[in-house]
Motif scaffolding. Structure first.
Motif, PDB file in Angstrom:
ATOM      1  N   ASN A 156      38.670 -26.636  12.039  1.00 24.64           N
ATOM      2  CA  ASN A 156      39.653 -25.533  12.386  1.00 24.64           C
ATOM      3  C   ASN A 156      39.806 -24.854  13.577  1.00 24.64           C
ATOM      4  O   ASN A 156      38.943 -24.174  14.124  1.00 24.64           O
ATOM      5  CB  ASN A 156      39.069 -24.260  11.327  1.00 24.64           C
ATOM      6  N   ARG A 157      41.026 -25.189  14.281  1.00 23.47           N
ATOM      7  CA  ARG A 157      41.325 -24.900  15.403  1.00 23.47           C
ATOM      8  C   ARG A 157      41.439 -23.584  15.617  1.00 23.47           C
ATOM      9  O   ARG A 157      41.452 -23.114  17.064  1.00 23.47           O
ATOM     10  CB  ARG A 157      42.468 -25.835  16.026  1.00 23.47           C
ATOM     11  N   ARG A 158      41.558 -22.812  14.596  1.00 24.47           N
ATOM     12  CA  ARG A 158      41.797 -21.322  14.952  1.00 24.47           C
ATOM     13  C   ARG A 158      40.485 -20.499  15.019  1.00 24.47           C
ATOM     14  O   ARG A 158      40.515 -19.277  15.221  1.00 24.47           O
ATOM     15  CB  ARG A 158      42.600 -20.733  13.927  1.00 24.47           C
ATOM     16  N   VAL A 159      39.450 -21.462  15.188  1.00 22.19           N
ATOM     17  CA  VAL A 159      37.827 -20.544  15.190  1.00 22.19           C
ATOM     18  C   VAL A 159      37.716 -19.743  16.450  1.00 22.19           C
ATOM     19  O   VAL A 159      38.130 -20.282  17.530  1.00 22.19           O
ATOM     20  CB  VAL A 159      36.842 -21.743  14.987  1.00 22.19           C
ATOM     21  N   ALA A 160      37.106 -18.477  16.150  1.00 25.38           N
ATOM     22  CA  ALA A 160      37.106 -17.664  17.489  1.00 25.38           C
ATOM     23  C   ALA A 160      35.659 -17.634  17.933  1.00 25.38           C
ATOM     24  O   ALA A 160      34.669 -17.835  17.382  1.00 25.38           O
ATOM     25  CB  ALA A 160      37.302 -15.975  16.881  1.00 25.38           C
ATOM     26  N   PHE A 168      28.201 -19.896   9.635  1.00 28.56           N
ATOM     27  CA  PHE A 168      29.330 -21.285   9.936  1.00 28.56           C
ATOM     28  C   PHE A 168      30.416 -21.221   8.868  1.00 28.56           C
ATOM     29  O   PHE A 168      31.546 -21.286   9.401  1.00 28.56           O
ATOM     30  CB  PHE A 168      28.351 -22.588  10.053  1.00 28.56           C
ATOM     31  N   ARG A 169      30.465 -21.094   7.672  1.00 29.04           N
ATOM     32  CA  ARG A 169      31.143 -21.185   6.634  1.00 29.04           C
ATOM     33  C   ARG A 169      32.258 -20.085   6.683  1.00 29.04           C
ATOM     34  O   ARG A 169      33.471 -20.338   6.702  1.00 29.04           O
ATOM     35  CB  ARG A 169      30.723 -21.280   5.209  1.00 29.04           C
ATOM     36  N   HIS A 170      32.025 -18.812   7.163  1.00 25.70           N
ATOM     37  CA  HIS A 170      32.704 -17.846   7.227  1.00 25.70           C
ATOM     38  C   HIS A 170      33.488 -18.132   8.322  1.00 25.70           C
ATOM     39  O   HIS A 170      34.683 -17.718   8.399  1.00 25.70           O
ATOM     40  CB  HIS A 170      31.630 -16.716   7.176  1.00 25.70           C
ATOM     41  N   VAL A 171      33.007 -18.266   9.531  1.00 23.48           N
ATOM     42  CA  VAL A 171      33.775 -18.408  10.606  1.00 23.48           C
ATOM     43  C   VAL A 171      34.928 -19.583  10.533  1.00 23.48           C
ATOM     44  O   VAL A 171      35.929 -19.350  11.081  1.00 23.48           O
ATOM     45  CB  VAL A 171      32.880 -18.467  12.049  1.00 23.48           C
TER      46      VAL A 171
END
Length: 197
Positions: free
Chosen positions: A88-92, A162-165
């Motif tokens: 997911n490229r939008r990961v902060a 990890f799953r949440h992010v």
């Protein structure tokens, strides 16, 4: 009554799961535990040897102990960052590093044998399980139980953080997590070996 509730709320942050805690609180509690772990390592002459283990050492200055624990945090989280971006490229980045640091705090509990006066027994266990069993079955069993509880706790919390992010589910996420965790443990072990020797 209100004072009691606020005290309970403060201590609840220690056991609240990584996906439920606010990002800033996760980072702050994670940093607090990183500092506590660094102080305990310095005081009991222990050093991290991977993201999931410690060993005894000679004297290590407090600032170096802190740097080693920061290195564990950054090196062990980097593989998760790479896998997360692929999924997911939008990961902060700050959220991932904060939540993974918070998820790592239970590993600090592996310093309990040193706190309880079993520093040498712990060192024997880490380096030679059969010798530890020959020395004291009951103490070794307690330490192995502690290690198993902490390992399961850390692995579960790091997975849900990890799953949440990443905001994904399914087999790809789980495989990505396994790859990242394996890389994290290996990379921290290799990097710390270089730093310590």
């Amino acid at each position: 009554m209100a004072e009691r509730r606020s005290g309970v709320a403060r201590h609840r942050h220690m056991v609240i799961s990584p996906q439920r805690i606010v990002t800033n609180n996760a980072l702050l509690w994670g940093l607090a535990w990183l500092i506590i772990g660094s102080i305990l390592c310095w005081y009991f002459r222990m050093v991290p040897t991977s993201s999931l283990s410690y060993d005894i050492s000679g004297y290590v200055p407090l600032h170096q102990s802190l740097l080693l624990n920061v290195a564990v945090w950054i090196i062990s989280t980097a593989p998760f960052w790479l896998v997360a971006v692929l999924l997911n490229r939008r990961v902060a980045m700050l959220e991932l590093f904060g939540r993974m640091l918070y998820a790592h705090w239970p590993v600090t509990l592996l310093l309990l044998p040193a706190v309880c006066g079993w520093r040498m027994e712990y060192a024997v266990l880490v380096n030679d399980v059969s010798a530890a069993l020959d020395s004291s079955v009951s103490v070794t069993a307690i330490m192995l139980l502690l290690y198993a509880i902490v390992a399961v706790w850390y692995l579960y919390w790091s997975y849900i953080a990890f799953r949440h992010v990443v905001q994904r589910r399914g087999a790809r996420l789980f495989v990505g997590y396994i790859v990242a965790m394996t890389a994290a443990i290996v990379l921290t072990a290799v990097s710390l070996k270089e730093m310590l020797w």
